[in-house]
Design a protein around this motif. Structure first.
Motif, PDB file in Angstrom:
ATOM      1  N   GLY A 128       0.786  -1.224   0.000  1.00  0.00           N
ATOM      2  CA  GLY A 128       0.000   0.000   0.000  1.00  0.00           C
ATOM      3  C   GLY A 128       0.814   1.266   0.000  1.00  0.00           C
ATOM      4  N   ILE A 129       2.004   1.214  -0.593  1.00  0.00           N
ATOM      5  CA  ILE A 129       2.834   2.417  -0.657  1.00  0.00           C
ATOM      6  C   ILE A 129       2.152   3.482  -1.518  1.00  0.00           C
ATOM      7  CG2 ILE A 129       5.046   3.322  -1.477  1.00  0.00           C
ATOM      8  CD1 ILE A 129       6.253   0.603  -0.764  1.00  0.00           C
ATOM      9  N   LYS A 130       1.605   3.051  -2.651  1.00  0.00           N
ATOM     10  CA  LYS A 130       0.870   3.958  -3.526  1.00  0.00           C
ATOM     11  C   LYS A 130      -0.521   3.379  -3.759  1.00  0.00           C
ATOM     12  CE  LYS A 130       4.937   5.590  -6.088  1.00  0.00           C
ATOM     13  NZ  LYS A 130       5.469   5.917  -7.435  1.00  0.00           N
ATOM     14  N   ARG A 131      -1.535   4.215  -3.589  1.00  0.00           N
ATOM     15  CA  ARG A 131      -2.906   3.759  -3.790  1.00  0.00           C
ATOM     16  C   ARG A 131      -3.664   4.739  -4.667  1.00  0.00           C
ATOM     17  NH1 ARG A 131      -4.817   1.422   2.146  1.00  0.00           N
ATOM     18  NH2 ARG A 131      -3.554  -0.491   2.053  1.00  0.00           N
TER      19      ARG A 131
ATOM     20  N   GLU B  65       1.240  -5.945  -6.682  1.00  0.00           N
ATOM     21  CA  GLU B  65       2.093  -4.775  -6.678  1.00  0.00           C
ATOM     22  C   GLU B  65       2.582  -4.450  -8.078  1.00  0.00           C
ATOM     23  OE1 GLU B  65       4.845  -3.629  -3.001  1.00  0.00           O
ATOM     24  OE2 GLU B  65       5.158  -5.647  -3.751  1.00  0.00           O
ATOM     25  N   ALA B  66       2.675  -3.181  -8.371  1.00  0.00           N
ATOM     26  CA  ALA B  66       3.257  -2.731  -9.634  1.00  0.00           C
ATOM     27  C   ALA B  66       3.923  -1.388  -9.388  1.00  0.00           C
ATOM     28  CB  ALA B  66       2.188  -2.610 -10.722  1.00  0.00           C
ATOM     29  N   GLY B  67       5.238  -1.395  -9.273  1.00  0.00           N
ATOM     30  CA  GLY B  67       5.959  -0.156  -9.040  1.00  0.00           C
ATOM     31  C   GLY B  67       5.560   0.558  -7.778  1.00  0.00           C
ATOM     32  N   GLY B  68       5.234  -0.209  -6.727  1.00  0.00           N
ATOM     33  CA  GLY B  68       4.809   0.367  -5.467  1.00  0.00           C
ATOM     34  C   GLY B  68       3.318   0.576  -5.353  1.00  0.00           C
TER      35      GLY B  68
END
Length: 800
Positions: free
Chosen positions: A420-423, A439-442
């Motif tokens: 869940g770094i980027k949502r 995940e894909a690139g964060g």
């Protein structure tokens, strides 16, 4: 010590020696390796020395194959002993899922033209009499006969000697204390014995690579983990054998066994209590360092090993080695350009440097000398990690990766820590619909919409889920959250000139025009791909895959050698989210949410326009990876949920459904659209049959090299004759039982009802009479080359 060199390699372990040796082989002999202590004094000296072809995947497997081949011949070349033991390798399978896994590995080994056999319990017992096949319940094992183990110090010394014999220099007992970039672009490598000015610098610093990277402002995601192996007292049974037991790997005790003179060497991954060390950096004075054994951590696995090999239970243990091994968050090495730095290269973060060092050294040397390697380096490129891969992330992920070293890598497996770094701004909407994520690139990207996804190597219950999602797009309308892309804005008077020079396709001349383009390196192979929309007189919007964010940014801003001039490049990746509306009813749904004309005449295919959807401004691109009438809606990420809600409400009368990346993969295979596995740095326009995206009436980076390239294999779309079998990627394509290619993408085409695979094939496989087979999980499945695009070859649905 010399004051100038073409290349300085920092670090005298197997990785650094591999780079130096292969630079010399490529003709770059004006190179110097600088080691702070003695060669091998980091992780190399205490390694177990295993080298195996038993590896899935083409690129990493090719590296392993090369290491085996090199170690078998380098002693004759250099006169330096490497103590090659060609005993072979076994991996034990005790469940049907294990058997599927080892068959999948065998498929990949065959695809590379190497030998591997699936053997039964009786043959396992013959090869390794210590192993109790009955008690273990062995069903099968994969046997690679051309494997072995080496003296790790010997391999490093041999490559260093091979480099010196060709004119390179090795300097020992000399620590690098700083790195500085000169105004002209050269590097100053400051050492305890003076400064060396060079054109290129390579960080192969092993334990110290992270601290060396910090000299240049890099925060390399490398963590050192403790790893044990034990050496038993003499094993009398060895004296009665007429062969050396193969290196035997078994998940039950999370490790491996091999012979070490008259003893057994047992490697163990203590997955319940892994320990990271030197989190603040390895001390500079660390040399040939070992740690106190963690007996509580390894004892359960050692007991399991004795259960499998009862003859070892009564042997004493004369030595326990607990040494450090460097790990990255995904377990793959850092090999390639350092992000943001010209002529600064990384060859570090290597978990198995003995097996990787030669192949990694060769690939990096090719990259430095020729502009790219002969194999795809995407999985190892340091720029696959964004700035979000900080020290905490690296520690958590590296520790998790350590626990997975001896676990089955199921196709459905996703990492669990640091998620869940980027949502996306629509994330809570897809959660409410039951999305399962990858995940894909964060980014968290919806994979499919189901209560759960069982693990397995064959079709699972989610096959029907993906079918439902894909057919919803084909027959009605689907809404997908595909925010997991990188997005850049390029603006300024020189923007068009710059893009024309770095992109192979023609850049859109009119505002609202779009294009799909490949970017080539000087070797003529693919450095990146992007969709480009012209949004103004001097402004452009670029979209590329999320895992490529840092690499493509780095290529455009630092590495491509084309001056940007009066141009500004801005990264908008985190600011913008993307929804894709696709299907024959997509126009009806979109029209209900906007004030504007989205008819075929008012909004043609391959055009871009500013729209307000439910009052939210967005850039709409009429294109799609699905092969259906579609729009990509690029909008402020924080307002993406508003657009999702409006489209969903408008789509309910039309049977709208959410779809994820698995369905998208099925849809794109039916259109024979190339993906990231195909558009890599070991291929060019010719290899992937994309010459229509190369405008030969202009000059661009890599054009001459691409035109001169004669591919050994080219792309094809295969249809498997057994519709109940799907490939998993990496399988061998066979002609007359001999490998003629390998699979790079695969899945089921639910609209056309066929199992599909994209593969690169040698020319003889394309003969009209060729009867192809694909090796899938131990079976030979008939396959044929599709003569064209199987679904809507005229793009009538896209243009409707």
């Amino acid at each position: 010590m010399r004051s100038h060199a073409r290349v300085v390699v920092i670090g005298g372990g197997n990785m650094g020696a591999g780079v130096l040796y292969h630079l010399a082989l490529e003709g770059w002999t004006d190179c110097v390796l600088i080691e702070k202590a003695e060669l091998t004094s980091g992780a190399t000296w205490h390694a177990a020395g295993l080298v195996s072809r038993m590896v899935g995947g083409h690129a990493l497997g090719t590296m392993h194959d090369y290491a085996v081949d090199l170690y078998k011949r380098i002693e004759e070349e250099t006169g330096q002993s490497v103590s090659w033991h060609g005993c072979g390798s076994l991996r034990i399978a005790t469940s049907p899922e294990h058997v599927d896994w080892i068959n999948h590995i065998r498929d990949a080994v065959l695809a590379r033209g190497q030998e591997a056999d699936i053997i039964g319990p009786g043959e396992v017992k013959r090869l390794n009499p210590l192993y109790d096949v009955e008690a273990a319940g062995v069903l099968a094992a994969i046997h690679t006969t051309d494997d072995g183990h080496v003296d790790p110090a010997g391999t490093c010394f041999a490559m260093a000697k091979g480099a010196r014999d060709r004119g390179a220099e090795v300097v020992r007992n000399c620590r690098v204390i700083d790195l500085r970039r000169r105004p002209g672009g050269e590097w100053e490598v400051v050492t305890e014995q003076g400064t060396v000015t060079c054109e290129h610098v390579v960080n192969a610093g092993g334990y110290h690579a992270r601290r060396i990277g910090a000299f240049c402002g890099l925060d390399l995601p490398i963590v050192t983990m403790q790893h044990h192996y034990v050496v038993t007292d003499d094993v009398p049974e060895f004296a009665d054998m007429d062969h050396e037991i193969p290196v035997t790997r078994d998940d039950y005790f999370c490790g491996y066994i091999r012979r070490e003179q008259q003893s057994a060497l047992i490697g163990l991954y203590d997955k319940q209590a892994p320990r990271a060390v030197w989190l603040d950096g390895c001390p500079w004075d660390s040399e040939t360092e070992l740690f106190e054994p963690n007996m509580d951590g390894i004892t359960p696995w050692l007991e399991n090993c004795f259960e499998r090999c009862p003859a070892l239970a009564d042997r004493g243990i004369k030595r326990i080695v607990n040494g450090g091994i460097t790990y990255t968050p995904d377990g793959a090495m850092l090999l390639g350009p350092a992000p943001g730095l010209k002529n600064h290269w990384l060859a570090c973060g290597s978990t198995v440097g003995i097996a990787w060092g030669p192949g990694a050294g060769r690939a990096l040397a090719q990259w430095m000398v020729h502009g790219s390697a002969d194999i795809s380096t995407r999985a190892f490129d340091p720029r696959r990690f964004g700035v979000w891969a900080d020290a905490d992330y690296a520690q958590a992920r590296a520790t998790e990766d350590y626990t997975l070293r001896q676990a089955m890598p199921y196709p459905q497996h996703q990492r669990t820590v640091c998620r869940g770094i980027k949502r996306s701004g629509a994330h809570d909407r897809t959660v409410a619909l039951g999305a399962l994520y990858e995940e894909a690139g964060g980014w968290e990207r919806p994979r499919l919409y189901a209560p759960g996804e069982p693990f397995g190597w064959r079709r699972t219950t989610t096959f029907e889920t993906v079918r439902s999602e894909a057919l919803a797009v084909r027959e009605r309308v689907g809404l997908g959250d595909f925010s997991a892309f990188a997005k850049f804005e390029l603006s300024g008077p020189g923007a068009e000139t710059f893009l024309d020079a770095v992109c192979a396709n023609r850049i859109p001349r009119e505002i609202g025009g779009t294009c799909l383009t490949l970017m080539l390196n000087r070797k003529g192979t693919i450095e990146g791909e992007a969709t480009i929309a012209r949004t103004g007189e001097d402004t452009f919007y670029l979209v590329t895959g999320a895992p490529s964010e840092r690499r493509v940014w780095d290529w455009l801003s630092v590495q491509c050698d084309v001056p940007m001039g009066d141009t500004e490049l801005v990264n908008r990746t985190d600011d913008i989210g993307i929804l894709t509306l696709a299907g024959p009813r997509a126009r009806d749904v979109l029209a209900a949410c906007i004030d504007g004309d989205v008819s075929s005449g008012g909004f043609p295919w391959l055009r871009a326009r500013e729209l307000h959807v439910a009052g939210v401004p967005c850039l709409a691109l009429r294109l799609s990876f699905t092969g259906e009438l579609a729009w990509e809606l690029h909008a402020p990420n924080e307002r993406l949920g508003e657009i999702w809600d409006a489209l969903w409400r408008a789509g309910e009368p039309h049977g709208i459904a959410a779809y994820g990346s698995k369905a998208l993969d099925s849809l794109r295979l039916e259109k024979f659209y190339r993906g990231g596995h195909e558009l890599a740095n070991d291929a060019s326009h010719k290899d992937v049959d994309q010459m229509r995206f190369a405008r030969l009436d202009k000059e661009f980076v890599g054009k001459a090299a691409m035109l001169a390239r004669e591919p050994q294999s080219t792309i094809a779309l295969l249809s498997l004759e057994d519709g109940d079998t799907d490939c998993l990627i990496g399988e061998a394509v066979l002609l007359g039982g001999k490998p003629v290619g390998s699979v790079t993408s695969a899945g089921f085409g639910h609209m056309i009802g066929k199992s599909l695979a994209i593969a690169f094939l040698r020319q003889e496989a394309r003969a009209p009479e060729a009867r192809l087979e694909v090796s899938v999980l131990g079976s030979r499945v008939g396959a044929r080359i599709m003569p064209g695009v199987p679904y809507d070859p005229g793009n009538e649905r896209l243009k409707s």
